[in-house]
Design a protein around this motif. Structure first.
Motif, PDB file in Angstrom:
ATOM      1  N   THR A   6     124.821 191.408 141.687  1.00  0.00           N
ATOM      2  CA  THR A   6     126.188 191.636 142.161  1.00  0.00           C
ATOM      3  C   THR A   6     127.306 190.697 141.440  1.00  0.00           C
ATOM      4  O   THR A   6     127.076 189.380 141.306  1.00  0.00           O
ATOM      5  N   ILE A   7     128.179 191.278 140.841  1.00  0.00           N
ATOM      6  CA  ILE A   7     129.208 190.751 140.024  1.00  0.00           C
ATOM      7  C   ILE A   7     130.554 190.817 140.557  1.00  0.00           C
ATOM      8  O   ILE A   7     130.845 191.783 141.458  1.00  0.00           O
ATOM      9  N   ALA A   8     131.506 189.912 140.215  1.00  0.00           N
ATOM     10  CA  ALA A   8     132.721 189.997 140.830  1.00  0.00           C
ATOM     11  C   ALA A   8     133.931 189.545 139.697  1.00  0.00           C
ATOM     12  O   ALA A   8     133.594 188.728 138.974  1.00  0.00           O
ATOM     13  N   ALA A   9     135.002 190.015 139.634  1.00  0.00           N
ATOM     14  CA  ALA A   9     135.958 189.610 138.729  1.00  0.00           C
ATOM     15  C   ALA A   9     137.201 190.286 139.193  1.00  0.00           C
ATOM     16  O   ALA A   9     137.421 191.222 140.216  1.00  0.00           O
ATOM     17  N   ILE A  10     138.446 189.596 138.836  1.00  0.00           N
ATOM     18  CA  ILE A  10     139.757 189.886 139.134  1.00  0.00           C
ATOM     19  C   ILE A  10     139.937 191.280 138.074  1.00  0.00           C
ATOM     20  O   ILE A  10     139.880 190.989 136.855  1.00  0.00           O
ATOM     21  N   ALA A  11     140.332 192.134 138.896  1.00  0.00           N
ATOM     22  CA  ALA A  11     140.395 193.408 137.968  1.00  0.00           C
ATOM     23  C   ALA A  11     141.764 193.742 137.330  1.00  0.00           C
ATOM     24  O   ALA A  11     141.852 194.361 136.506  1.00  0.00           O
ATOM     25  N   PRO A  27     124.254 195.848 144.012  1.00  0.00           N
ATOM     26  CA  PRO A  27     123.588 195.924 145.368  1.00  0.00           C
ATOM     27  C   PRO A  27     123.919 195.066 146.682  1.00  0.00           C
ATOM     28  O   PRO A  27     123.855 195.788 147.716  1.00  0.00           O
ATOM     29  N   GLN A  28     124.340 193.986 146.517  1.00  0.00           N
ATOM     30  CA  GLN A  28     124.990 193.121 147.555  1.00  0.00           C
ATOM     31  C   GLN A  28     126.483 193.056 147.593  1.00  0.00           C
ATOM     32  O   GLN A  28     126.772 192.453 148.580  1.00  0.00           O
ATOM     33  N   VAL A  33     130.820 191.160 150.626  1.00  0.00           N
ATOM     34  CA  VAL A  33     132.180 190.868 151.220  1.00  0.00           C
ATOM     35  C   VAL A  33     132.337 190.973 152.796  1.00  0.00           C
ATOM     36  O   VAL A  33     133.015 190.283 153.211  1.00  0.00           O
ATOM     37  N   ASP A  34     131.429 191.701 153.157  1.00  0.00           N
ATOM     38  CA  ASP A  34     131.329 191.767 154.626  1.00  0.00           C
ATOM     39  C   ASP A  34     131.195 190.378 155.279  1.00  0.00           C
ATOM     40  O   ASP A  34     131.629 190.151 156.375  1.00  0.00           O
ATOM     41  N   ARG A  35     130.537 189.497 154.688  1.00  0.00           N
ATOM     42  CA  ARG A  35     130.271 188.260 155.208  1.00  0.00           C
ATOM     43  C   ARG A  35     131.559 187.456 155.179  1.00  0.00           C
ATOM     44  O   ARG A  35     131.883 186.718 156.116  1.00  0.00           O
ATOM     45  N   ILE A  36     132.386 187.722 154.300  1.00  0.00           N
ATOM     46  CA  ILE A  36     133.759 186.707 154.332  1.00  0.00           C
ATOM     47  C   ILE A  36     134.820 187.725 154.932  1.00  0.00           C
ATOM     48  O   ILE A  36     136.223 187.174 154.396  1.00  0.00           O
ATOM     49  N   GLN A 106     129.363 182.878 147.911  1.00  0.00           N
ATOM     50  CA  GLN A 106     128.124 183.673 148.203  1.00  0.00           C
ATOM     51  C   GLN A 106     127.054 183.432 147.247  1.00  0.00           C
ATOM     52  O   GLN A 106     127.516 183.668 146.127  1.00  0.00           O
ATOM     53  N   GLU A 107     125.854 182.995 147.582  1.00  0.00           N
ATOM     54  CA  GLU A 107     124.917 182.882 146.589  1.00  0.00           C
ATOM     55  C   GLU A 107     124.520 184.135 146.155  1.00  0.00           C
ATOM     56  O   GLU A 107     124.200 184.090 144.598  1.00  0.00           O
TER      57      GLU A 107
END
Lengths: 460, 629
Positions: A6-11, A27-28, A33-36, A106-107
């Motif tokens: 799972t990847i994230a970036a400022i879009a 997949p995560q 995101v739900d966790r935070i 998040q790991e």
């Protein structure tokens, strides 16, 4: 490069508009995101293509950090054909950086590589064949730019600090390895005590880097820059020139110092948080005095001082007083109103400068801005600006990697107390080494083996 | 001159540690196999250390055995000392190391080869390859015999243009004054293979009668020796100790005074030596601060008094070697029986090989062992078995066998060699493996025996025993998992182990996760209904104790495997791929990786290049699919 994590970036491009979007894909994505994310309903149960209002919370403190809107798109009906979550933060660049920071703790989330969303979209069949080349170009150009920046940074102070940190860790690793691979050799036996000492030393240094990163100042909040000078020398004009002439206005930050206006701009890629003392002092003497006092306050806080003088007037007592108070600070003297006859004796100013530069400008005619940009760049890249190396640490990616390295060092220490054998502890130490390596873009490769053989005398 | 001799399926050139494994594997897989060696008395000879195993190397021997190879069984039959090293560390790096009776080792291996069906052992030096349409279809011997075969495995060790160097003295020779192989090198070159020059060395040997052991420390073997082979159940041999001494100040002075005569420093040696096995003169120059270096005195066999002086590898002139030896405590009056020497030889640049160990340039030609730039008997044997297996499978028209980096040290080694190449003789180290915790000494059978069975090197009987072991281990772990306890149940047990009390109940497994609690302690309180061997108990303990870390590594492996499964078609044209950086393009063309995973390990290929490659492949696959439909 690892896919299907799972990847994230400022879009959204930094510097364009007050709303920023963080895109998370993989997949995560939803669970992470739900966790935070604090809202009425768990995102995991929410329907696809819905928008949710709530707050990003720091899972460590359980405190609400930012008010956000979160949109949820389940794969394959999303841009990447994976589960995608987009976080819309309204608080501007700092808010986004903070959300990103929490997210990357998040790991199961890592920061995306250049062009990676588009790459996934393509690999998952969301983009047609015609666009394949465009995708390659995108990745190439983004990576090359990232590489150019990385190379510039590699010469910088931060990179030396990271290299030194890595050297600590690799010496530890080599020591562990030599104990494993040459058990009968007369090299010092690796003890828990030694491992702990090395790890603790590394943690202290990582903490130091992280602390300076979070205290301040740069990139997350910019180089705190004060424009100071007597009334009517052109401070407001300078402010306006910098903010209006520059398309890179990021956001208005609601004044933390109440009356002082803060503006966030980037010049040549260098983020400045401008503290302007202009505009509040020209009505009466009292206010003028307040203005000067504010200027003084601003001077004590700022990383960089733009000191504005009027070319059309001789140096005043007030100027001298201000100049004296600038001793030992990073200063650029701006001589404004070059379009008017020169009455200012620059020779009087130079003794106060201790190496700072002088830029001649005319706000009215919009002249000298290039020289100012160059002067700031020079100070910044040549390390004259204090804390300049911290800029790079403020990079969200670097912070998350430093934190990962620190966590691994902690894990290693804990493992020594739990009686875990050294070859298993080595796994943690190696993770730290790799995380630090990622900051520099180094490849892990053979250098550990090189280290072993240069550090120890081995062989039959 | 010349005549046409017999036609074989597989020919193996050289009967060292690589050649023996290659020939045995091919023959056991049903191929009519010829094993050629320059001197029949040198089969499985140990020209250097009379020892097998140690960290990573011992793991390889276990893997060879798990695949159905010979090295493990052979050393179990011929060892004179056995020691488990690293017992104070984690199970992944426990490493068995044996001292061999080097003569018995050779004789046993020779006997095994002689009695193996489908395998012909023949003395003969190979001078040339027989080539047909760019393929290798046989070899020509010095005596003019033309042997044809469908695949040829070349394992020349240090014989290929071998040159012995000792001080000012220099002469063409294989190891231990054997006849070198000269012409074959030229033939390989003519057929387009790039060769490099490597160097290695060996220490002097001394007569044990003349050693004063009272000045040394004894290094005995383990009281209850373990074995390399999963098949060996017991051995009652009497073990012989090794002895430890150190260099003295005077040794260092003699060496420093004579450096001008050392070929290492005079420029006489052009080949690159192994970093991990430097000569004593090299150690003293590079680590000048170290006041003394360890010297192990190792017996070369049961029926000889010759001792190997480990740690004393040198290419100094003979007179200097004599002085050096006599400066070592315990060796003051030692009689030197053989000189130490350096040996230079030709090796093939290993990036010219597929991961199957077949050369990319010459179809049908495989290389294994020191010719591929490695060093060490175990490294050679590990490649030998893979080359033999793949030569046989090629002959039989079957898919090649490639061991992954997460499946064995053999896989790590071969992937390193063919993907990254090597600048000096390559030695396996446990630190070369990313997934060390998975590549344990104890679980080599779990990793590789199913493969060994599938390719026909593991007998039905052994395979059934393996399955039974695996099943019992799983059943026992399950039983422990399902055994629930209350804190009060195990107070005595934990007291005994010096372990803190449980705060709440749960599975017995929780106890075993604690470093200080062993399976043996647990067993007393919760006896198993199954009949478990020591080996099985060890497996249960390790799998439970390190489950967390093992799981972490398994997740990493899963990610690796995703990349390994993305195959790159053999006919890919890297010139055609827009957006690759030039360096990456050149490297990819040279290495021709089989998968994205392998491509990503090539030095100079960046993540951006890999992305470009992935996109190109997707493009390629869609176009191919569109054409197909």
């Amino acid at each position: 490069m690892i896919e299907h994590d799972t990847i994230a970036a400022i879009a959204t491009a930094v510097g364009e508009g007050g709303i920023a979007i963080i895109r998370v894909s993989g997949p995560q994505a939803i669970q992470a995101v739900d966790r935070i994310f604090q809202t009425k309903q768990s995102l995991c149960d929410a329907a696809s293509h819905t928008i949710h209002y709530g707050h990003i919370v720091n899972p460590d403190t359980n405190e609400r950090e930012e008010e956000v809107l979160v949109s949820l798109m389940r794969g394959p009906r999303s841009f990447t054909a994976e589960d995608v979550v987009e976080i819309n933060a309204h608080g501007g660049v700092i808010a986004v950086a903070r959300v990103m920071d929490i997210l990357l703790q998040q790991e199961d989330v890592r920061i995306a590589e250049p062009g990676e969303f588009t790459k996934r979209a393509f690999l998952n069949g969301r983009i047609d064949l015609m666009q394949a080349e465009a995708v390659i170009d995108l990745i190439r150009s983004k990576s090359d730019r990232a590489f150019a920046v990385a190379r510039k940074q590699a010469e910088g102070v931060l990179s030396n600090k990271i290299k030194a940190l890595r050297q600590n860790v690799i010496e530890l690793l080599a020591h562990i390895e030599v104990n494993i691979d040459y058990p009968e050799h007369d090299v010092e036996e690796m003890t828990s005590q030694y491992i702990r000492e090395q790890c603790e030393k590394t943690i202290v240094e990582i903490d130091h880097l992280l602390k300076t990163a979070s205290e301040g100042k740069i990139l997350r909040e910019g180089i705190l820059t004060a424009i100071v000078g007597r009334p009517n020398v052109g401070k407001s004009s300078l402010m306006n020139t910098l903010t209006q002439e520059n398309r890179a206005i990021v956001t208005d930050i609601p004044g933390t110092t109440r009356d002082v206006i803060e503006q966030y701009v980037t010049l040549n890629g260098i983020p400045l948080r401008l503290l302007d003392t202009a505009g509040i002092r020209e009505t009466s003497d009292v206010v003028e005095r307040i203005g000067v006092e504010r200027s003084r306050d601003a001077i004590t806080e700022a990383d960089l001082i733009l000191f504005v003088l009027n070319n059309n007037e001789p140096l005043q007592e007030e100027d001298r007083e201000l100049l004296k108070s600038l001793q030992g600070r990073s200063v650029i003297v701006i001589v404004n109103k070059m379009d008017l006859p020169t009455k200012l004796e620059l020779d009087e100013v130079i003794p106060f400068l201790n190496g700072g530069s002088i830029v001649k400008m005319s706000m009215l005619q919009q002249e000298g801005l290039d020289q100012l940009e160059a002067a700031i760049s020079d100070m910044f890249f040549e390390g004259k600006l204090e804390a300049n190396d911290l800029t790079y640490v403020s990079n969200v990616r670097h912070i998350s990697l430093l934190k990962r390295a620190k966590q691994s060092m902690h894990d290693a220490i804990e493992a020594t107390y739990a009686g875990i054998p050294i070859d298993v502890i080595q796994i943690d130490a190696r993770l730290a080494w790799e995380a630090l390596g990622e900051i520099l873009g180094d490849e892990a490769g053979d250098s550990l083996i090189d280290q072993i053989f240069s550090q120890f005398c081995l062989g039959k | 001159m010349g005549y046409t001799a017999k036609q074989y399926d597989v020919i193996v050139v050289g009967a060292g540690h690589a050649g023996c494994e290659a020939a045995l594997a091919a023959a056991r897989m049903g191929c009519d196999t010829l094993l050629l060696t320059i001197n029949l008395d040198m089969v499985a000879f140990m020209p250097c250390n009379p020892s097998i195993g140690g960290p990573a190397k011992g793991h390889v021997v276990r893997e060879i055995d798990a695949l159905g190879g010979e090295m493990g069984r052979n050393i179990d039959k011929t060892f004179i000392q056995m020691r488990m090293l690293n017992t104070g560390k984690g199970p992944a790096v426990h490493a068995l190391r044996a001292q061999a009776d080097k003569f018995m080792y050779q004789h046993e291996m020779k006997k095994t080869i002689e009695s193996t069906p489908n395998l012909t052992l023949r003395q003969g030096m190979v001078d040339e390859l027989i080539m047909e349409d760019g393929r290798c279809v046989g070899v020509v011997s010095q005596t003019g015999a033309r042997y044809h075969a469908k695949a040829v495995v070349v394992t020349t060790g240090t014989y290929l243009r071998g040159k012995i160097i000792m001080g000012e003295l220099m002469y063409e020779s294989g190891p231990n004054n054997q006849q070198p192989s000269i012409k074959l090198a030229a033939c390989l070159k003519e057929n387009g293979l790039e060769l490099i020059r490597f160097k290695t060395g060996t220490p002097p040997r001394v007569n044990g009668e003349t050693i004063d052991f009272s000045k040394t420390e004894i290094q005995p073997g383990d009281e209850n020796p373990k074995f390399f082979s999963y098949e060996t159940k017991e051995s009652n041999v009497e073990q012989i100790p090794c002895w430890l001494t150190y260099t003295s100040e005077s040794t260092h002075k003699i060496i420093n005074d004579n450096l001008h005569r050392a070929p290492m420093f005079s420029g006489a040696i052009e080949g690159t030596g192994p970093r991990y096995c430097p000569s004593i003169e090299d150690k003293i120059v590079r680590f000048a601060d170290k006041p003394k270096h360890q010297i192990f005195l190792e017996p070369e066999g049961r029926n000889t008094l010759e001792y190997y002086v480990q740690g004393f590898s040198t290419s100094m002139p003979e007179d200097v070697q004599l002085d050096m030896i006599r400066s070592v405590p315990g060796l003051e009056n030692a009689q030197m029986m053989r000189n130490g020497y350096a040996i230079e030889y030709d090796a093939v640049v290993p990036t010219q090989l597929w991961p199957t160990l077949e050369t990319k340039k010459i179809e049908g030609l495989f290389t294994a062992g020191q010719i591929n730039g490695t060093s060490g008997y175990e490294e050679a044997a590990g490649q030998g078995i893979i080359a033999g297996i793949n030569a046989a499978r090629k002959v039989q028209g079957k898919e090649p066998v490639i061991i992954g980096r997460a499946d064995g040290y053999i896989g790590v080694m071969i992937d390193d060699l063919v993907t990254k190449g090597t600048n000096d003789p390559y030695r396996l180290l446990t630190s070369r493996a990313e997934y060390r915790l998975l590549l344990r000494h104890d679980n080599a059978d779990l990793r590789l025996t199913p493969l060994g069975y599938e390719i026909g090197l593991i007998t039905e009987e052994r395979y059934q025993a393996f399955l039974r072991k695996k099943e019992l281990v799983e059943l026992e772990i399950q039983r422990l998992q399902e055994t629930k306890i209350k804190p009060s149940d195990v107070k005595a047990l934990l007291d005994e182990a010096g372990s803190a009390e449980l705060t709440q109940g749960g599975s017995v497994i929780l106890l075993l996760r604690r470093p200080e609690v062993t399976y043996e302690m647990l067993e007393k309180h919760f006896p198993s209904p199954y009949e478990l061997t020591e080996e099985m108990k060890e497996q249960v303990e390790i799998q439970i104790k390190y489950a967390g870390y093992i799981e972490k590594q398994l997740q990493q492996v899963e990610r690796l495997n995703k990349m390994e499964r993305k195959r790159i078609p053999e006919d890919i044209d890297y010139q055609d791929i827009k957006g690759l950086a030039n360096e990456a393009r050149q490297k990819l063309e040279l290495i021709r990786p089989l998968s994205i995973g392998q491509a990503s390990r090539i030095g100079g290929v960046t993540p951006a290049d890999i992305s470009v490659l992935l996109i190109y492949l997707e493009h390629y696959n869609r176009v191919t699919a569109a054409k197909g439909s």
